[in-house]
Design a protein around this motif. Sequence first.
Motif, PDB file in Angstrom:
ATOM      1  N   PRO A 232      -1.591  -7.717   1.196  1.00  0.00           N
ATOM      2  CA  PRO A 232      -1.107  -7.279  -0.114  1.00  0.00           C
ATOM      3  C   PRO A 232      -0.053  -8.215  -0.698  1.00  0.00           C
ATOM      4  O   PRO A 232       0.562  -9.015   0.010  1.00  0.00           O
ATOM      5  CB  PRO A 232      -0.529  -5.896   0.170  1.00  0.00           C
ATOM      6  CG  PRO A 232      -0.251  -5.865   1.619  1.00  0.00           C
ATOM      7  CD  PRO A 232      -1.176  -6.831   2.268  1.00  0.00           C
ATOM      8  N   ILE A 233       0.201  -8.050  -2.017  1.00  0.00           N
ATOM      9  CA  ILE A 233       1.190  -8.864  -2.713  1.00  0.00           C
ATOM     10  C   ILE A 233       2.599  -8.305  -2.490  1.00  0.00           C
ATOM     11  O   ILE A 233       2.784  -7.205  -1.970  1.00  0.00           O
ATOM     12  CB  ILE A 233       0.871  -8.959  -4.217  1.00  0.00           C
ATOM     13  CG1 ILE A 233       0.932  -7.577  -4.873  1.00  0.00           C
ATOM     14  CG2 ILE A 233      -0.492  -9.611  -4.442  1.00  0.00           C
ATOM     15  CD1 ILE A 233       0.806  -7.615  -6.402  1.00  0.00           C
ATOM     16  N   THR A 234       3.586  -9.054  -2.918  1.00  0.00           N
ATOM     17  CA  THR A 234       4.993  -8.705  -2.697  1.00  0.00           C
ATOM     18  C   THR A 234       5.358  -7.342  -3.275  1.00  0.00           C
ATOM     19  O   THR A 234       6.004  -6.532  -2.610  1.00  0.00           O
ATOM     20  CB  THR A 234       5.902  -9.788  -3.313  1.00  0.00           C
ATOM     21  OG1 THR A 234       5.568 -11.045  -2.723  1.00  0.00           O
ATOM     22  CG2 THR A 234       7.373  -9.489  -3.053  1.00  0.00           C
ATOM     23  N   ARG A 235       4.947  -7.057  -4.497  1.00  0.00           N
ATOM     24  CA  ARG A 235       5.293  -5.777  -5.151  1.00  0.00           C
ATOM     25  C   ARG A 235       4.752  -4.590  -4.345  1.00  0.00           C
ATOM     26  O   ARG A 235       5.412  -3.568  -4.195  1.00  0.00           O
ATOM     27  CB  ARG A 235       4.742  -5.788  -6.577  1.00  0.00           C
ATOM     28  CG  ARG A 235       5.227  -4.677  -7.455  1.00  0.00           C
ATOM     29  CD  ARG A 235       4.699  -4.931  -8.888  1.00  0.00           C
ATOM     30  NE  ARG A 235       5.111  -3.915  -9.795  1.00  0.00           N
ATOM     31  CZ  ARG A 235       6.185  -3.955 -10.563  1.00  0.00           C
ATOM     32  NH1 ARG A 235       6.984  -4.996 -10.512  1.00  0.00           N
ATOM     33  NH2 ARG A 235       6.466  -2.965 -11.376  1.00  0.00           N
ATOM     34  N   HIS A 236       3.549  -4.726  -3.822  1.00  0.00           N
ATOM     35  CA  HIS A 236       2.938  -3.705  -2.970  1.00  0.00           C
ATOM     36  C   HIS A 236       3.780  -3.498  -1.718  1.00  0.00           C
ATOM     37  O   HIS A 236       4.117  -2.362  -1.356  1.00  0.00           O
ATOM     38  CB  HIS A 236       1.519  -4.151  -2.600  1.00  0.00           C
ATOM     39  CG  HIS A 236       0.807  -3.260  -1.640  1.00  0.00           C
ATOM     40  ND1 HIS A 236       1.080  -3.235  -0.285  1.00  0.00           N
ATOM     41  CD2 HIS A 236      -0.187  -2.371  -1.828  1.00  0.00           C
ATOM     42  CE1 HIS A 236       0.284  -2.365   0.304  1.00  0.00           C
ATOM     43  NE2 HIS A 236      -0.493  -1.825  -0.604  1.00  0.00           N
ATOM     44  N   GLN A 237       4.133  -4.577  -1.051  1.00  0.00           N
ATOM     45  CA  GLN A 237       4.900  -4.488   0.190  1.00  0.00           C
ATOM     46  C   GLN A 237       6.286  -3.905  -0.046  1.00  0.00           C
ATOM     47  O   GLN A 237       6.803  -3.152   0.773  1.00  0.00           O
ATOM     48  CB  GLN A 237       5.007  -5.862   0.853  1.00  0.00           C
ATOM     49  CG  GLN A 237       3.694  -6.346   1.429  1.00  0.00           C
ATOM     50  CD  GLN A 237       3.181  -5.432   2.523  1.00  0.00           C
ATOM     51  OE1 GLN A 237       2.519  -4.428   2.255  1.00  0.00           O
ATOM     52  NE2 GLN A 237       3.485  -5.762   3.753  1.00  0.00           N
TER      53      GLN A 237
ATOM     54  N   SER B  14      -3.567  -1.591  -4.712  1.00  0.00           N
ATOM     55  CA  SER B  14      -3.743  -3.011  -4.991  1.00  0.00           C
ATOM     56  C   SER B  14      -5.027  -3.122  -5.800  1.00  0.00           C
ATOM     57  O   SER B  14      -5.909  -2.266  -5.673  1.00  0.00           O
ATOM     58  CB  SER B  14      -3.915  -3.805  -3.695  1.00  0.00           C
ATOM     59  OG  SER B  14      -2.748  -3.782  -2.929  1.00  0.00           O
TER      60      SER B  14
END
Length: 186
Positions: free
Chosen positions: A45-50, A114
């Motif tokens: 996943p991308i940073t915002r998701h994490q 996502s």
Amino acid sequence: MTTMTTQIVGLPHGRPMTRADLGDMPDDGQRYELLDGLLIVSPAPITRHQRALLRLAVALYNASPEDVEVLTAPFDVVLSEDTVIQPDIVVARKSDLTERDLPGAPLLSVEVLSPSTRSVDELLKKDRLARAGCPHYWIVDPSEPSIRAWELNGRDYQLVAHSTGHEAFSAVTPITVTVKPADLVD
């Protein structure tokens, strides 16, 4: 002349996959899950998701009672021999866990959306968790940002809360917690 094949070495041919087949998957940063014997592969996943996942997991962990465990993916939730999922956040009774997995439905399953997993999370996983008897299912949308919460009512989920932006999201079961969706991603 080189021959190309679409068959992945080690995957079963001519039958649905099972829990046992997941042990043959590579350790390559992808998430491998089974839904009714079909392999679902998701990229990292991308940073915002994490960020949303970590902040919500910390809030749940800090508010959790002594007999409850809060875990993050990758962690297997075994709903059947052909359905093994890895929710972004799992809340389960400590007594229900094994060293390897959760054999059965958790108290709460949380997915952070996502683009690549949106339809699987909103439809397939939600349906399989309802069938397995998971009493609470939440979806966090970091792009909006929002949190939607469902509770199992008979055999189907009923939407019980939907908060967006800086509007407070509060839950009392299975963990009493209040968060603002915007705070999970900003």
